[in-house]
Each structure stands twice: as structure tokens, then as C-alpha cells.
Design a protein around this motif. Structure first.
Motif, PDB file in Angstrom:
ATOM      1  N   ALA A 152       0.822  -1.207   0.000  1.00  0.00           N
ATOM      2  CA  ALA A 152       0.000   0.000   0.000  1.00  0.00           C
ATOM      3  C   ALA A 152       0.857   1.259   0.000  1.00  0.00           C
ATOM      4  O   ALA A 152       0.506   2.276  -0.611  1.00  0.00           O
ATOM      5  CB  ALA A 152      -0.927  -0.006   1.213  1.00  0.00           C
ATOM      6  N   HIS A 153       2.011   1.208   0.663  1.00  0.00           N
ATOM      7  CA  HIS A 153       2.933   2.349   0.707  1.00  0.00           C
ATOM      8  C   HIS A 153       3.286   2.820  -0.700  1.00  0.00           C
ATOM      9  O   HIS A 153       3.332   4.012  -0.985  1.00  0.00           O
ATOM     10  CB  HIS A 153       4.191   1.904   1.464  1.00  0.00           C
ATOM     11  CG  HIS A 153       5.196   2.984   1.702  1.00  0.00           C
ATOM     12  ND1 HIS A 153       6.496   2.702   2.053  1.00  0.00           N
ATOM     13  CD2 HIS A 153       5.123   4.329   1.650  1.00  0.00           C
ATOM     14  CE1 HIS A 153       7.167   3.828   2.206  1.00  0.00           C
ATOM     15  NE2 HIS A 153       6.360   4.834   1.966  1.00  0.00           N
ATOM     16  N   LEU A 156      -1.037   2.083  -3.210  1.00  0.00           N
ATOM     17  CA  LEU A 156      -2.410   2.488  -2.933  1.00  0.00           C
ATOM     18  C   LEU A 156      -2.846   3.458  -4.020  1.00  0.00           C
ATOM     19  O   LEU A 156      -2.149   4.430  -4.314  1.00  0.00           O
ATOM     20  CB  LEU A 156      -2.518   3.152  -1.564  1.00  0.00           C
ATOM     21  CG  LEU A 156      -3.928   3.585  -1.173  1.00  0.00           C
ATOM     22  CD1 LEU A 156      -4.812   2.379  -0.885  1.00  0.00           C
ATOM     23  CD2 LEU A 156      -3.888   4.522   0.041  1.00  0.00           C
ATOM     24  N   TYR A 245      -8.304  -4.635   0.980  1.00  0.00           N
ATOM     25  CA  TYR A 245      -7.108  -4.688   1.814  1.00  0.00           C
ATOM     26  C   TYR A 245      -7.368  -4.046   3.173  1.00  0.00           C
ATOM     27  O   TYR A 245      -6.874  -4.522   4.203  1.00  0.00           O
ATOM     28  CB  TYR A 245      -5.929  -4.011   1.111  1.00  0.00           C
ATOM     29  CG  TYR A 245      -4.623  -4.252   1.818  1.00  0.00           C
ATOM     30  CD1 TYR A 245      -4.120  -5.542   1.966  1.00  0.00           C
ATOM     31  CD2 TYR A 245      -3.899  -3.198   2.371  1.00  0.00           C
ATOM     32  CE1 TYR A 245      -2.930  -5.778   2.630  1.00  0.00           C
ATOM     33  CE2 TYR A 245      -2.702  -3.431   3.040  1.00  0.00           C
ATOM     34  CZ  TYR A 245      -2.221  -4.717   3.167  1.00  0.00           C
ATOM     35  OH  TYR A 245      -1.047  -4.957   3.838  1.00  0.00           O
ATOM     36  N   ALA A 246      -8.159  -2.969   3.194  1.00  0.00           N
ATOM     37  CA  ALA A 246      -8.513  -2.350   4.474  1.00  0.00           C
ATOM     38  C   ALA A 246      -9.268  -3.335   5.354  1.00  0.00           C
ATOM     39  O   ALA A 246      -9.062  -3.385   6.582  1.00  0.00           O
ATOM     40  CB  ALA A 246      -9.352  -1.094   4.230  1.00  0.00           C
ATOM     41  N   LEU A 249      -7.008  -5.504   7.103  1.00  0.00           N
ATOM     42  CA  LEU A 249      -6.367  -4.806   8.216  1.00  0.00           C
ATOM     43  C   LEU A 249      -7.361  -4.474   9.327  1.00  0.00           C
ATOM     44  O   LEU A 249      -7.049  -3.688  10.227  1.00  0.00           O
ATOM     45  CB  LEU A 249      -5.701  -3.518   7.708  1.00  0.00           C
ATOM     46  CG  LEU A 249      -4.655  -3.692   6.608  1.00  0.00           C
ATOM     47  CD1 LEU A 249      -4.098  -2.343   6.182  1.00  0.00           C
ATOM     48  CD2 LEU A 249      -3.531  -4.612   7.057  1.00  0.00           C
ATOM     49  N   TYR A 264      -5.937   5.011   5.716  1.00  0.00           N
ATOM     50  CA  TYR A 264      -4.648   4.724   5.092  1.00  0.00           C
ATOM     51  C   TYR A 264      -3.608   5.797   5.410  1.00  0.00           C
ATOM     52  O   TYR A 264      -2.418   5.497   5.553  1.00  0.00           O
ATOM     53  CB  TYR A 264      -4.815   4.574   3.580  1.00  0.00           C
ATOM     54  CG  TYR A 264      -5.265   3.199   3.154  1.00  0.00           C
ATOM     55  CD1 TYR A 264      -4.453   2.085   3.357  1.00  0.00           C
ATOM     56  CD2 TYR A 264      -6.496   3.011   2.535  1.00  0.00           C
ATOM     57  CE1 TYR A 264      -4.855   0.831   2.964  1.00  0.00           C
ATOM     58  CE2 TYR A 264      -6.902   1.746   2.135  1.00  0.00           C
ATOM     59  CZ  TYR A 264      -6.081   0.653   2.346  1.00  0.00           C
ATOM     60  OH  TYR A 264      -6.480  -0.601   1.957  1.00  0.00           O
ATOM     61  N   LYS A 265      -4.030   7.037   5.539  1.00  0.00           N
ATOM     62  CA  LYS A 265      -3.081   8.128   5.775  1.00  0.00           C
ATOM     63  C   LYS A 265      -2.597   8.190   7.228  1.00  0.00           C
ATOM     64  O   LYS A 265      -1.591   8.839   7.519  1.00  0.00           O
ATOM     65  CB  LYS A 265      -3.714   9.462   5.376  1.00  0.00           C
ATOM     66  CG  LYS A 265      -3.821   9.635   3.868  1.00  0.00           C
ATOM     67  CD  LYS A 265      -4.836  10.690   3.460  1.00  0.00           C
ATOM     68  CE  LYS A 265      -4.500  12.070   3.922  1.00  0.00           C
ATOM     69  NZ  LYS A 265      -5.433  13.086   3.355  1.00  0.00           N
ATOM     70  N   VAL A 267      -2.828   5.173   9.585  1.00  0.00           N
ATOM     71  CA  VAL A 267      -2.483   3.885  10.190  1.00  0.00           C
ATOM     72  C   VAL A 267      -0.961   3.720  10.212  1.00  0.00           C
ATOM     73  O   VAL A 267      -0.250   4.256   9.360  1.00  0.00           O
ATOM     74  CB  VAL A 267      -3.145   2.727   9.411  1.00  0.00           C
ATOM     75  CG1 VAL A 267      -2.529   2.568   8.027  1.00  0.00           C
ATOM     76  CG2 VAL A 267      -3.060   1.418  10.191  1.00  0.00           C
ATOM     77  N   SER A 268      -0.447   2.986  11.188  1.00  0.00           N
ATOM     78  CA  SER A 268       0.996   2.790  11.288  1.00  0.00           C
ATOM     79  C   SER A 268       1.508   1.942  10.125  1.00  0.00           C
ATOM     80  O   SER A 268       0.780   1.135   9.548  1.00  0.00           O
ATOM     81  CB  SER A 268       1.346   2.105  12.608  1.00  0.00           C
ATOM     82  OG  SER A 268       0.966   0.735  12.572  1.00  0.00           O
ATOM     83  N   TYR A 269       2.808   2.114   9.815  1.00  0.00           N
ATOM     84  CA  TYR A 269       3.402   1.325   8.743  1.00  0.00           C
ATOM     85  C   TYR A 269       3.451  -0.151   9.107  1.00  0.00           C
ATOM     86  O   TYR A 269       3.370  -1.015   8.240  1.00  0.00           O
ATOM     87  CB  TYR A 269       4.812   1.843   8.411  1.00  0.00           C
ATOM     88  CG  TYR A 269       4.775   2.945   7.388  1.00  0.00           C
ATOM     89  CD1 TYR A 269       4.378   2.682   6.086  1.00  0.00           C
ATOM     90  CD2 TYR A 269       5.111   4.243   7.728  1.00  0.00           C
ATOM     91  CE1 TYR A 269       4.333   3.695   5.144  1.00  0.00           C
ATOM     92  CE2 TYR A 269       5.063   5.266   6.795  1.00  0.00           C
ATOM     93  CZ  TYR A 269       4.673   4.979   5.498  1.00  0.00           C
ATOM     94  OH  TYR A 269       4.616   5.984   4.575  1.00  0.00           O
ATOM     95  N   LEU A 272       0.100  -1.257   8.167  1.00  0.00           N
ATOM     96  CA  LEU A 272      -0.099  -1.072   6.729  1.00  0.00           C
ATOM     97  C   LEU A 272       0.530  -2.205   5.916  1.00  0.00           C
ATOM     98  O   LEU A 272      -0.013  -2.639   4.900  1.00  0.00           O
ATOM     99  CB  LEU A 272       0.485   0.271   6.297  1.00  0.00           C
ATOM    100  CG  LEU A 272       0.178   0.739   4.876  1.00  0.00           C
ATOM    101  CD1 LEU A 272      -1.300   0.977   4.687  1.00  0.00           C
ATOM    102  CD2 LEU A 272       0.973   2.000   4.571  1.00  0.00           C
TER     103      LEU A 272
END
Length: 545
Positions: A152-153, A156, A245-246, A249, A264-265, A267-269, A272
Motif C-alpha cells: 500500500a505504501h 495504494l 485490503y482495508a 487490516l 490509510y493516511k 495507520v501505522s506502517y 499497513l
């Protein structure tokens, strides 16, 4: 005694062989390791952070000091499963956009350059996953490896200002621009750059070939076991992918697209990247967090389906060394017992997402590979052939056909078939096969778990030598078998889609590759293909991943 210690200290200092090279951001210092100078972890760009984490990369900062370019094990955020498997101790960080440069011990300049894009399904991997020192030693060649944002990094794709999509691919373009601007200082020729990659790296370099954003940054392409037209190479429906994908998670408000983007903006890596491996193990073999078609905001890497770009012929037709291993589907062998039962129960789960098939056609596909009786252990080779075709082989051959029809006349096609006695048998058989990206591992040092060629049988070391020579010929001369070579003649593919080289012991030139299987899938894709779409701001009704 004091004089002896001083003398020893002077000798040690004099024996440390290093080079300092200027770059656009400041000088870097690399060291000689067995005849190859290595410059590791040089920042080529800077990933934005915080709420801007999905935007294109920023320029790397300038340094007023000499950077000690040693290996710090830097990788982009990703699941840690691969690290455990390979027993690697790495540093996962957002600030991960680094490049590694390997140059031979020579004073010559204007050397050809190979830029390698690592694979890993767009969700795992790093530039140092595979090394190329044995390709460089004794040759006039510079090799470049690097990291790009993953999962996603990097991919996305919401079509919004803050998450436009394809940040990972734009990282790759930023890297190529950096190489173009800096490689001459390392002894390389900025006008003679070949890009290569295996698996997702292969799809990447094929997409780079098709994207207007990267034109003029390279002059040869080697996609190894992957293609831009593969069902996993471009997201079929980016909003649906983001929602699914969300859900993986454990985010429940995924139907609200504003809330989805906010999740997404913020949430922690660690969260993610936590489910990336799950994306690589789906029955339909259509890895979902990868490149996408863009719309709306900023400079765009890809706005049209790769199929349409190929059919239009509007791309740079640079020479290609294109192919795959004979049994790519072996990547799925360890789950045969579970998946064969699932195939018997619901074969439709295994149809790629870029096809919209009715029940009759699904049954036709099943019977083409497995006949009319249940799938059991006697059909494991058919199972391997099925996954070979839908994941790698047919997308490659389909792309090849479109390239040729568009007038591309410098494509060298191969099937890598070599195996040796240390390769394990396929379960339930006495058959061995060349696994996913087998050719990539022959060009690189060792394999993913061994780096010393001496651990391999003599015949394997010889095939590594041959494969490296073919690749080096293509990198330096634009053809794998130049005039005067001791290898069998290997002409480019013609309008009849032949010939292809079987890379085995011995090398053997043959005509059309996998003709019957290609014709079968051609008919299906011509009738039932579904092009990928850019983000559509509406709730998708597709089934789950």
C-alpha cells in the motif's frame, strides 16, 4: 614494539581499497570487495511521510560530507516473513529509497550499465535480495540495484490528490533519472542503460518500457518471468482493492471512501504492511496491490491499459530479451494438496481476475488442463502447467504477439529449462522442473539462500556461466548471440512468433513456444478479457479477494 604497531597500522590503512565518487547530492565512499567496488544505501530520493506518505518521492537532500556507502540493510516497509525465511537482519524504515552501485576494478569509463528492479509481488523484497558480483567480475559492466516503495505504501491507488497511485513505479522512474544524471561519475555510460527484473521486477521493466514518463532513460529491456499484461501486473479495480485490503487490516468503515483514505493516511506502517504476504497467496493469482491506471492528479505513470498501449504501437521499441522458466507454476507446488481439493470444489476461484468467464468457459479451461476426472496427485504436472500459463507464460507470449504485430523486430525469446540433480523432484513424480525465475537466479550470485557458486554442482556452475554470457552479450551488444559467438545462432522473433531459444544443456533453437496452449488462451482472452480500470469513486460489488 611501538615501531612494529605503527608499521602494521600503516599497512592496514594502505590495504583498504576504496573510491570516493561525487553525486548530485554529495560525495560517496565505496569499498573494493573481491574486485568489485560496492557503493550501498545511497539516497536517490526521499519518501514523503505522514499524511503525504502515498505521494511521489521528493528529491534526496544534499550532503556536505562524504557518505560512507556501506550496507546498512535498509528495506522499505513490508511483511517480515521473507526476512525470517532468508535469515536476514534488516532495517525497515520509511526513508528507504536507496540505490546500490557495483563497479568493476578498472579505470575504464563509459561502461554499459544494468539496472535491476527486484521482484516480490510488489509487496516484499529489496535491492540487495539478489547480488550480481559474479556477473561483473572479469567484465566491463556496472550493476545498479535499489529499493522502491511496496504494498500500500507504494501502490495504494485512490485517484485522490494524496493517494494518486503508482508511487512505487514513480520511485523507479526517479531512480532511473538519478542513474542517468550520476552514473558517469562511477564509470558508466548514461546512454547505455539496460533495465532488468524478475517476476514483479519483470512486470515493472515492461511497464517502464510502455510509460511515457520513463522514455529515454534506458535503451534495452530484460523482463524475466513476468509481463505488463499479466493479471497481477495492473490493478483491475483500485477502489475495490483498497477496500478489500482495508478489511484485511480490520478496518470496518471501508464503504465510506473519505474514511477509507483517512485510515490509510494515519495507520501505522507496521499495520499497513502486515498483510502483504496474504496478497501473494490468492487462488486467482492476481496480486492486487500493484501498479494501476491513474487519473486526476499530478504527473501520471500509466493512464492506459498495457494491452491498448501495445496494440497502438506508441511506445519505444527498444531491444528485449524476453522469456520465462519452463515450470513457473512450481511456485504453487507446496499448496497442491489443499488447492487441488479447492479446484475440484470450485474451479472458478482460480480464474484470473482479468477474465469475465461464464460457467461453460470455466469448465472448458478446467478440462483443457485436467480432463473430466477429479484433480488428484496424478495431475500435479497439469496443475503446474496451469499456473505456469495463467501467471507468467501466457501473459509473456500474449505481450510478445502484440509487440510483433506493432512492428517490434528486436525481441529475443527464450524458455529456461535447465535443471540439475540437486533440484528436488516434483511431489508425487520423478520429474524435475525449472522453477519461477530460475534464469534470474542463474544470472545473479548463487540463489536467495546461498551466495557462493561453489555450493552448486559443476553442471549448474557451467549453466550459470552460459546464462551470464548470454545476458552480458545482450546488455553490451543488444543481442544474446552476436556474430562470431560460439553459441548457436539466435535470431529475433519474426512475424510467425518464432524462433525461441531453449536455455538448457545444450542450447537449442526451436520454433513457436507453447503453441497449443497459447492458441487456447488467445481465443479466451479475445472474447473475455477485462481491461484494468482507473479508480472509480463508488463502492464496488466485486467478490472478495
Amino acid at each position: 614494539m611501538l615501531i612494529f604497531l605503527i608499521f602494521t597500522f600503516i599497512c592496514v590503512c594502505q590495504c583498504v581499497d576504496f573510491r570516493v565518487v561525487e553525486t548530485s547530492e554529495g560525495p560517496v565512499k565505496g569499498y573494493n570487495d573481491d574486485g568489485v567496488y560496492g557503493f550501498y544505501n545511497i539516497p536517490y530520493a526521499k519518501a514523503p511521510t505522514g499524511r503525504d506518505r502515498f505521494k511521489p518521492a521528493l528529491p534526496a537532500p544534499h550532503r556536505p560530507y562524504i557518505l560512507e556507502a556501506v550496507d546498512k540493510g535498509i528495506v522499505c516497509p513490508q511483511p517480515k516473513d521473507l526476512w525470517t525465511l532468508l535469515n536476514r537482519s534488516l532495517l525497515m524504515t520509511e526513508d528507504c529509497l536507496v540505490v546500490n552501485i557495483f563497479a568493476p576494478d578498472t579505470t575504464k569509463t563509459n561502461l554499459p550499465v544494468l539496472v535491476s528492479v527486484h521482484g516480490g509481488g510488489f509487496v516484499i523484497g529489496d535491492g540487495n535480495l539478489l547480488k550480481y558480483k559474479n556477473l561483473i567480475k572479469g567484465r566491463e559492466l556496472i550493476v545498479v540495484t535499489f529499493n522502491y516503495r511496496l504494498g500500500a505504501h507504494g501502490f495504494l491507488c485512490l485517484g485522490t490528490e494524496d493517494a494518486p497511485g503508482n508511487s512505487g513505479m514513480k520511485d523507479q522512474v526517479a531512480l532511473l533519472r538519478w542513474v542517468k544524471a550520476n552514473i558517469a561519475n562511477f564509470g558508466g555510460n548514461p546512454d547505455d542503460i539496460t533495465i532488468t527484473g524478475g517476476s514483479a521486477g519483470a512486470a515493472s521493466v515492461h511497464l517502464l518500457m510502455l510509460s511515457p514518463m520513463s522514455q529515454g532513460l534506458f535503451n534495452k529491456v530484460i523482463p524475466e518471468s513476468g509481463a505488463a499484461t499479466a493479471p497481477w501486473a495492473v490493478q483491475i479495480d483500485p477502489i475495490w482493492v483498497a477496500q478489500e485490503y482495508a478489511k484485511m487490516l480490520n478496518f470496518t468503515n471501508y464503504q465510506d471512501l473519505n474514511a477509507l483514505e483517512e485510515f490509510y493516511k494515519t495507520v501505522s506502517y507496521e499495520i499497513l504492511a502486515s498483510e502483504g504476504m496474504e496478497l501473494m497467496n490468492q487462488a486467482h493469482a492476481s496480486i492486487s496491490l500493484g501498479p494501476c491506471l491513474e487519473k486526476g492528479y499530478g504527473d501520471k505513470f500509466l493512464t492506459e491499459s498495457p494491452v491498448n498501449i501495445l496494440k497502438s504501437g506508441k511506445y519505444s521499441k527498444v531491444p528485449m530479451l524476453f522469456g520465462f522458466a519452463k515450470m513457473e507454476g512450481l511456485i504453487r507446488k507446496d499448496i497442491f494438496d489443499v488447492w487441488s481439493e479447492r479446484m475440484n470444489a470450485k474451479f472458478s476461484d482460480f480464474i484470473p481476475l482479468d477474465l469475465d468467464l461464464d460457467n461453460e468457459t470455466i469448465q472448458k479451461v478446467k478440462e483443457f488442463y485436467f480432463g473430466t476426472t477429479p484433480i488428484d496427485k496424478t495431475k500435479i504436472v497439469d496443475y503446474i502447467n496451469f499456473f505456469t500459463d495463467i501467471v507468467i507464460a501466457y501473459p509473456t507470449l500474449r505481450s510478445l504477439k502484440m509487440h510483433v504485430e506493432a512492428g517490434h523486430d528486436s525481441i529475443y525469446l527464450y524458455e529456461f529449462s535447465f535443471v540439475h540433480d540437486d533440484v528436488p523432484y516434483i511431489p508425487y513424480t520423478q520429474i524435475r522442473g525449472a522453477d519461477h525465475c530460475a534464469q534470474t537466479l542463474h544470472v545473479g550470485d548463487g540463489n536467495l539462500t546461498h551466495t557462493d557458486d561453489g555450493v552448486f554442482p559443476k553442471e549448474c556452475r557451467e549453466m550459470k556461466r552460459i546464462t551470464r554470457e548470454l545476458w552480458y552479450n545482450f546488455i553490451t551488444k543488444g543481442k544474446p548471440v552476436p556474430e562470431g559467438s560460439a553459441f548457436p545462432s539466435w535470431p529475433p522473433v519474426g512475424k510467425d512468433l518464432s524462433p525461441h531459444m531453449v536455455i538448457d544443456d545444450p542450447l537449442e533453437l526451436k520454433d513457436v513456444l507453447l503453441k497449443e496452449r497459447m492458441v487456447f488462451w488467445d481465443e479466451i482472452y479475445e472474447k473475455h478479457y477485462r481491461h484494468p480500470s482507473p479508480p472509480k469513486i463508488k463502492l464496488s460489488t466485486r467478490t472478495e479477494l
